[in-house]
Design a protein around this motif. Sequence first.
Motif, PDB file in Angstrom:
ATOM      1  N   VAL A  14       0.826  -1.202   0.000  1.00  0.00           N
ATOM      2  CA  VAL A  14       0.000   0.000   0.000  1.00  0.00           C
ATOM      3  C   VAL A  14       0.859   1.251   0.000  1.00  0.00           C
ATOM      4  N   VAL A  15       1.964   1.213   0.719  1.00  0.00           N
ATOM      5  CA  VAL A  15       2.835   2.373   0.817  1.00  0.00           C
ATOM      6  C   VAL A  15       3.306   2.826  -0.551  1.00  0.00           C
ATOM      7  N   SER A  17       1.873   2.672  -3.341  1.00  0.00           N
ATOM      8  CA  SER A  17       0.829   3.207  -4.207  1.00  0.00           C
ATOM      9  C   SER A  17       0.125   4.432  -3.646  1.00  0.00           C
ATOM     10  N   VAL A  18       0.642   5.049  -2.582  1.00  0.00           N
ATOM     11  CA  VAL A  18      -0.031   6.214  -2.018  1.00  0.00           C
ATOM     12  C   VAL A  18       0.106   7.399  -2.948  1.00  0.00           C
ATOM     13  N   SER A 223       4.058   1.884   8.042  1.00  0.00           N
ATOM     14  CA  SER A 223       3.389   2.161   6.772  1.00  0.00           C
ATOM     15  C   SER A 223       2.735   3.541   6.772  1.00  0.00           C
ATOM     16  N   LEU A 224       2.129   3.913   7.904  1.00  0.00           N
ATOM     17  CA  LEU A 224       1.533   5.234   8.007  1.00  0.00           C
ATOM     18  C   LEU A 224       2.590   6.321   7.858  1.00  0.00           C
ATOM     19  N   ASN A 226       5.428   6.141   6.266  1.00  0.00           N
ATOM     20  CA  ASN A 226       5.805   6.201   4.857  1.00  0.00           C
ATOM     21  C   ASN A 226       4.762   6.955   4.035  1.00  0.00           C
ATOM     22  N   GLU A 227       3.504   6.710   4.332  1.00  0.00           N
ATOM     23  CA  GLU A 227       2.414   7.374   3.612  1.00  0.00           C
ATOM     24  C   GLU A 227       2.426   8.876   3.868  1.00  0.00           C
ATOM     25  N   MET A 230       5.537  10.587   2.179  1.00  0.00           N
ATOM     26  CA  MET A 230       5.349  10.598   0.725  1.00  0.00           C
ATOM     27  C   MET A 230       6.635  10.461  -0.080  1.00  0.00           C
ATOM     28  N   GLY A 279       0.587  14.873   6.872  1.00  0.00           N
ATOM     29  CA  GLY A 279       1.135  14.683   5.538  1.00  0.00           C
ATOM     30  C   GLY A 279       1.550  15.974   4.884  1.00  0.00           C
TER      31      GLY A 279
END
Length: 304
Positions: A14-15, A17-18, A223-224, A226-227, A230, A279
């Motif tokens: 998922v990371v 493809s953010v 993962s959060l 990384n999201e 960005m 973010g």
Amino acid sequence: MATLYFFSALLLTVVVSVPINVSGSAYCGPVEATNKDLVQFPLNLEFLEAEFFLNSALGHGLDAIEPAFAAGGPPPIGAQKANLDPVTRRIIEEFGYQEVGHLRAIITAVGGIPRPLYDLSPQTFAQLFDKAVGYKLNPPFNPYSNTVNYLLASYAIPYVGLVGYVGTIPYLANYTSRALVASLLGVESGQDAVIRTLLYEKAYEKVWPYNITVAEFTNAISSLRNELAMCGIRDEGLIVPLRLGAENRTESNILSADSNSLSYARTQPQVLRIIYGTGSEYRPGGFLPRGGNGKIARSFLDKA
């Protein structure tokens, strides 16, 4: 165990493809800043760690030990003494004193900044963990309620400072500053390693009362981050797919590192995106509801 590996791989996929833009800049390169400003910027993380560790272990923070370091900045919101086992409490107390030393070293070298306002309330951590797992936990996650919760909450903080130091060193102008930041990095890395090791001992245990293991929580937090930052995978949990393990030979991941087992690096904007939880380096929130201090952090807020 197979379910855990699948969960880990899914999170890390998922990371990749953010979206590359989340209400702010997705710039991943270095910032233009003076040597002094680059060395002062980590004070935003060092204050955060000092207050979190000291309050959790002792029931009081920096103002009871070195009040002048705060330079008139407000005390944190919501920090409290944690319900820790004796060994963990001793470790966290030591970490807290180490952060006081880090503050002194930076302030002595380049001068200080006012301590920003921090929100270390259980509600802030609950929001972070809800965002990480993708739904509201019931009951809300409380970092102060027990040792495992506290170690998971601690997992969310020192590593951000660690990768920030790695990202700063190449852009420092003189030996004195590089030596200082390298020394700070050494201790921050040690703290992160201790926290990750203590958690790895319980990697496959469920965190009561949630149907989520310790390892799954760490993967979700990484993962959060990384999201939010960005800029690709620069953060990994305790259990990873073989393609991300050391030499592609292990799924254990006690130390987070790249394909050559070198530390990941982050820039100042990436660090702000994570600790704000928004973010965006232009939009405060999370642990820093009014934003960070120092010229680098304030420069983004001035453009908001």
